[in-house]
Design an enzyme around this catalytic site. Structure first.
Site, mmCIF file in Angstrom:
data_model
loop_
_atom_site.group_PDB
_atom_site.id
_atom_site.type_symbol
_atom_site.label_atom_id
_atom_site.label_comp_id
_atom_site.label_asym_id
_atom_site.label_seq_id
_atom_site.Cartn_x
_atom_site.Cartn_y
_atom_site.Cartn_z
ATOM 1 N N TYR A 191 0.808 -1.206 0.000
ATOM 2 C CA TYR A 191 0.000 0.000 0.000
ATOM 3 C C TYR A 191 0.849 1.266 0.000
ATOM 4 O O TYR A 191 0.492 2.253 -0.578
ATOM 5 C CB TYR A 191 -0.915 0.043 1.228
ATOM 6 C CG TYR A 191 -1.968 -1.023 1.232
ATOM 7 C CD1 TYR A 191 -2.852 -1.130 0.167
ATOM 8 C CD2 TYR A 191 -2.087 -1.902 2.290
ATOM 9 C CE1 TYR A 191 -3.824 -2.095 0.168
ATOM 10 C CE2 TYR A 191 -3.064 -2.870 2.294
ATOM 11 C CZ TYR A 191 -3.928 -2.969 1.227
ATOM 12 O OH TYR A 191 -4.889 -3.916 1.233
ATOM 13 N N GLU A 194 6.523 0.375 -0.212
ATOM 14 C CA GLU A 194 7.329 0.175 -1.420
ATOM 15 C C GLU A 194 7.228 1.359 -2.363
ATOM 16 O O GLU A 194 8.202 1.741 -3.008
ATOM 17 C CB GLU A 194 6.907 -1.108 -2.149
ATOM 18 C CG GLU A 194 7.399 -2.381 -1.495
ATOM 19 C CD GLU A 194 8.912 -2.566 -1.560
ATOM 20 O OE1 GLU A 194 9.604 -1.736 -2.167
ATOM 21 O OE2 GLU A 194 9.404 -3.539 -0.963
ATOM 22 N N SER A 236 -2.774 9.719 17.219
ATOM 23 C CA SER A 236 -4.183 10.113 17.314
ATOM 24 C C SER A 236 -5.036 8.934 17.764
ATOM 25 O O SER A 236 -6.033 9.112 18.462
ATOM 26 C CB SER A 236 -4.685 10.701 15.995
ATOM 27 O OG SER A 236 -4.408 9.847 14.933
#
Ligand SMILES: O=C(O)[C@H]1O[C@H](OP(=O)(O)OP(=O)(O)OC[C@H]2O[C@@H](n3ccc(=O)[nH]c3=O)[C@H](O)[C@@H]2O)[C@H](O)[C@@H](O)[C@@H]1O
Length: 316
Positions: A191, A194, A236
């Protein structure tokens, strides 16, 4: 639930009762969805003065908080909305030096500029996993295009990269010279890790081969004003979930706390262009170069739970 939480947070921060408010919504919300937001606000005794499109809110926030743009300084700011999220509209705010262009960096872009901040990719696991193909295109094809633009006009190029380029690092804390330990077919790698590595490689190739002056900032886990409560990044998440829970064994992780916002990266860029080094970790307290920069970014060294101690905690 979300609105009552936000109301409570605002009340704590502002130390006053909150009733009147503006609520940011995605531009694609239908009339029915807008009505539902107003109803939800009424349930928690909020009085929305308006529903504001997220993009409008973002642009306004930049205009309001970016207070170091001098009236006398001949600086024009161009926003390019990558169109990756719900951002389909844009606003040219009152200042004639701000120009907003709706454009996907995956397509070639022709502009005349001197300095480019290539920040164009969602950094939180939630949006970058939402459409991995788009994330990869943004980081690879988008970065190539923006480097091509920098090459053509001779602009300096600043790339915001990520601690994710280290993958599942075997070295703690990570320094800029560490090459990382990335699983190229892992759920996280394909995702974001890379393709940000490729983006950095492209940037370095354009520096070596095309004389583009490049700076890379690897941003670690960030937390600061105006981040969404459901951003999905680790700090968060901690704040949202409450950090008092007993989560078992701890390990030391690296954090960068952003006191302004991601756009505040330009302060760093302006500082580091005077340095010899090309890439920087923002989050590594061992980075001597980092400590030399007089930026508004500060580090907090803190103990956090390892990945598996928190259900749903995705980020490092
Ligand atoms: O196909 C190739 O063999 C070549 O591809 C690229 O070279 P080039 O296509 O000339 O592209 P650049 O000028 O480096 O620009 C890269 C991208 O940026 C885009 N671009 C360029 C300039 C610009 O102002 N805006 C813009 O979006 C171009 O459309 C292009 O897709 C590589 O840089 C070369 O090393 C390689 O040999």
């Amino acid at each position: 639930m979300i609105l009552s939480n936000i109301k409570q947070i605002a009340k704590n921060n502002l130390k006053t009762e909150i009733v009147d408010c503006c609520i940011g919504i995605p531009v694609y919300f239908t009339d029915l969805e807008r009505r539902a937001v107003l109803d939800a606000a009424a349930i928690v005794n909020l009085n929305p003065l308006c529903l504001l499109h997220e993009t409008t809110a973002t642009t306004l926030a930049y205009g309001i908080y970016k207070i170091d743009l001098s009236e006398m300084d001949p600086l024009n700011v161009i926003f390019v909305d990558i169109g990756h999220a719900s951002m389909h509209h844009y606003l040219q705010i009152g200042n004639p030096r701000f120009e907003m262009i709706r454009h996907d960096v995956v397509e070639p872009l022709l502009l005349e500029v001197d300095l480019i901040y290539h920040l164009a990719c969602p950094a939180s696991p939630v949006p970058y996993k939402f459409n991995p193909g788009k994330t990869i295109k943004t980081n690879v094809v988008g970065t190539l295009n923006i480097l091509g633009l920098a090459k053509r006009v001779g602009a300096k190029f600043f790339l915001t990269s990520t601690s994710e380029v280290y993958g599942d690092p075997l070295q703690h804390p990570q320094v800029e010279t560490y090459w990382g330990n990335v699983n190229l077919i892992g759920v996280r790698s394909c995702y974001f890790d890379e393709d940000m590595r490729t983006a950095e490689t492209l940037a370095m190739d354009y520096q070596r081969g095309e004389n583009v002056e490049v700076r890379i900032a690897r941003i670690f886990n960030t937390y600061g004003p105006r981040m969404c409560i459901d951003d999905g990044r680790v700090v968060s998440n901690f704040v949202a979930q409450g950090s008092t829970k007993n989560v078992g064994p701890y390990r030391v992780a690296q954090f960068g706390q952003v006191q302004e916002d991601d756009a505040g990266g330009d302060r760093i860029a302006l500082t580091i262009t005077h340095e010899m080094k090309v890439n920087y970790n923002f989050g590594s307290w061992r980075s001597s170069q980092w400590r030399k920069t007089r930026s508004k970014w500060i580090l907090i060294n803190c103990k956090v739970a390892s990945h598996n101690d928190y259900g749903g905690l995705e980020d490092k």
